[in-house]
Enzyme design. Structure first.
Site, PDB file in Angstrom:
ATOM      1  N   SER A 167      39.386  42.584  43.018  1.00 20.96           N
ATOM      2  CA  SER A 167      39.018  41.342  43.712  1.00 20.96           C
ATOM      3  C   SER A 167      38.087  40.518  42.837  1.00 20.96           C
ATOM      4  CB  SER A 167      38.316  41.673  45.038  1.00 20.96           C
ATOM      5  OG  SER A 167      37.621  40.526  45.490  1.00 20.96           O
ATOM      6  N   HIS A 210      43.260  40.434  43.504  1.00 21.93           N
ATOM      7  CA  HIS A 210      42.993  40.108  44.907  1.00 21.93           C
ATOM      8  C   HIS A 210      42.095  38.856  44.921  1.00 21.93           C
ATOM      9  CE1 HIS A 210      42.055  41.628  49.124  1.00 21.93           C
ATOM     10  NE2 HIS A 210      40.977  40.897  48.920  1.00 21.93           N
ATOM     11  N   ASP A 220      40.011  36.289  47.198  1.00 22.43           N
ATOM     12  CA  ASP A 220      39.387  36.131  48.514  1.00 22.43           C
ATOM     13  C   ASP A 220      39.129  34.662  48.818  1.00 22.43           C
ATOM     14  OD1 ASP A 220      39.035  38.826  49.528  1.00 22.43           O
ATOM     15  OD2 ASP A 220      37.647  39.144  47.862  1.00 22.43           O
ATOM     16  N   MET A 228      37.875  31.919  51.387  1.00 20.27           N
ATOM     17  CA  MET A 228      37.010  31.818  52.577  1.00 20.27           C
ATOM     18  C   MET A 228      36.676  30.360  52.869  1.00 20.27           C
ATOM     19  SD  MET A 228      34.250  34.767  51.624  1.00 20.27           S
ATOM     20  CE  MET A 228      34.754  36.339  50.902  1.00 20.27           C
ATOM     21  N   HIS A 238      43.949  36.791  50.008  1.00 19.14           N
ATOM     22  CA  HIS A 238      43.410  37.271  51.278  1.00 19.14           C
ATOM     23  C   HIS A 238      42.765  36.064  51.955  1.00 19.14           C
ATOM     24  CE1 HIS A 238      40.094  39.959  53.284  1.00 19.14           C
ATOM     25  NE2 HIS A 238      40.845  39.324  54.169  1.00 19.14           N
ATOM     26  N   MET A 245      40.787  34.296  54.483  1.00 15.85           N
ATOM     27  CA  MET A 245      39.774  34.391  55.533  1.00 15.85           C
ATOM     28  C   MET A 245      39.459  32.970  55.972  1.00 15.85           C
ATOM     29  SD  MET A 245      37.585  37.325  53.617  1.00 15.85           S
ATOM     30  CE  MET A 245      38.392  36.965  52.062  1.00 15.85           C
ATOM     31  N   MET A 276      40.201  46.043  56.987  1.00 15.67           N
ATOM     32  CA  MET A 276      38.875  45.697  56.458  1.00 15.67           C
ATOM     33  C   MET A 276      37.906  46.834  56.753  1.00 15.67           C
ATOM     34  SD  MET A 276      39.125  42.803  54.967  1.00 15.67           S
ATOM     35  CE  MET A 276      37.391  42.758  54.501  1.00 15.67           C
ATOM     36  N   ASP A 297      39.883  47.329  52.162  1.00 17.78           N
ATOM     37  CA  ASP A 297      39.124  46.296  51.451  1.00 17.78           C
ATOM     38  C   ASP A 297      37.696  46.254  51.981  1.00 17.78           C
ATOM     39  OD1 ASP A 297      38.380  44.061  49.994  1.00 17.78           O
ATOM     40  OD2 ASP A 297      39.506  42.647  51.233  1.00 17.78           O
TER      41      ASP A 297
HETATM   42  C1  DX5 Z   1      35.144  40.716  51.647  1.00 18.34           C
HETATM   43  C2  DX5 Z   1      36.328  40.553  50.743  1.00 18.34           C
HETATM   44  C3  DX5 Z   1      36.500  41.712  49.829  1.00 18.34           C
HETATM   45  C4  DX5 Z   1      35.364  41.829  48.850  1.00 18.34           C
HETATM   46  C5  DX5 Z   1      35.184  43.261  48.458  1.00 18.34           C
HETATM   47  O1  DX5 Z   1      35.128  39.702  52.571  1.00 18.34           O
HETATM   48  O2  DX5 Z   1      37.514  40.440  51.485  1.00 18.34           O
HETATM   49  O3  DX5 Z   1      37.740  41.644  49.139  1.00 18.34           O
HETATM   50  O4  DX5 Z   1      35.595  41.031  47.702  1.00 18.34           O
HETATM   51  O5  DX5 Z   1      33.989  43.408  47.763  1.00 18.34           O
HETATM   52  P1  DX5 Z   1      33.384  44.858  47.485  1.00 18.34           P
HETATM   53  O6  DX5 Z   1      34.451  45.655  46.800  1.00 18.34           O
HETATM   54  O7  DX5 Z   1      32.201  44.593  46.612  1.00 18.34           O
HETATM   55  O8  DX5 Z   1      33.016  45.418  48.811  1.00 18.34           O
HETATM   56 ZN    ZN Z   2      39.438  40.676  50.344  1.00 15.95          ZN
END
Ligand code: DX5
Ligand code: ZN
Length: 234
Positions: free
Chosen positions: A9, A34, A36, A38, A67, A69, A159, A192
């Site tokens: 990620s 990956h 993320d 948001m 991903h 969010m 999650m 994740d």
């Molecule tokens: C959290 C993300 C994860 C995050 C994981 O909201 O969806 O993908 O990047 O980070 P680590 O591996 O540091 O927990």
């Molecule tokens: Zn993620």
């Protein structure tokens, strides 16, 4: 169970050298990238989006998972597919009545009890009609609620932290959800949040086969070794 894969990620990468960081993922043997995304509404943080996907797509052959969010993911899924995402992951919490304590602006984490399967299926089809894989994501406090949708989707992302930030503590209570899902689901199950050499063994034992990691991978002095340790669990 499908083969074990590691998803790096880029949330924890050095964005001033993103090209090098993508190369680091490839050289270390990560199986996918990956991303993320948001929006500051579905989660209490704003991260990255289309322009980063556009920038990295031409420089790597690794599959890219976005991903999402974000609220109203259906408005954007086709655009992410067109920009080259191979997997688009959307949250079940966007397709059901939010619990009272998280229903409204700035109330987190988002959780539901019942999924509107038909509404979710509509967006799953949008992704699959573009020739891409659709994963459903489930927050720690939301129960397994996929029902009939299990047969239509390509994977599930469980999650193991409340979404929004990297470097949070792994929630072991989600492992039972993976065990339960694995009884009926023979496709990809990803985990994740807080994934590391310490937490991955139990995740794999429970049935997860994709390990998404941001801080464990990018924080490691030896990313190849980090990937090797995780893959050795397969
Ligand atoms: C959290 C993300 C994860 C995050 C994981 O909201 O969806 O993908 O990047 O980070 P680590 O591996 O540091 O927990
Ligand atoms: Zn993620």
């Amino acid at each position: 169970m499908p083969a074990l894969k590691v998803a790096a990620s880029i949330l924890s990468s050095d964005f001033t050298h993103l090209g090098d960081e993508i190369k680091k993922c490839e050289d270390a043997g990560a199986d996918m990238i990956h991303v993320d995304v948001m929006d500051g509404h579905f989660v209490p943080n704003i991260s990255i989006g289309h322009c980063i996907l556009e920038a990295i797509r031409p420089i790597t052959k690794l599959p890219i998972e976005t991903h999402l969010m974000i609220d109203n993911p259906g408005m954007y899924v086709e655009e992410f597919c067109d920009l080259g995402a191979d997997i688009v992951s959307i949250h079940v919490e966007c397709y059901g009545q939010l619990r009272a304590q998280c229903d409204g602006l700035g109330k987190y984490p988002k959780e539901i009890d019942v999924l509107d399967v038909e509404r979710a299926r509509g967006d799953v089809k949008k992704i699959q009609n573009k020739g891409k894989k659709a994963f459903m994501v489930i927050n720690p406090g939301t129960p397994l609620c996929l029902g009939d949708l299990e047969k239509d989707i390509d994977g599930v992302l469980i999650m193991s932290v409340n979404p929004g930030f990297s470097r949070q503590k792994f929630k072991p209570e989600v492992l039972s959800k993976i065990e339960e899902l694995r009884k009926t689901f023979d496709k990809d199950i990803s985990i994740d949040g807080g994934v590391s050499d310490k937490t991955a063994p139990d995740s794999v034992k429970a049935g997860a086969n994709i390990l998404a990691t941001a801080s464990y991978f990018f924080g490691s002095e030896n990313p190849s070794e980090a990937v090797r340790i995780l893959k050795a669990l397969g």
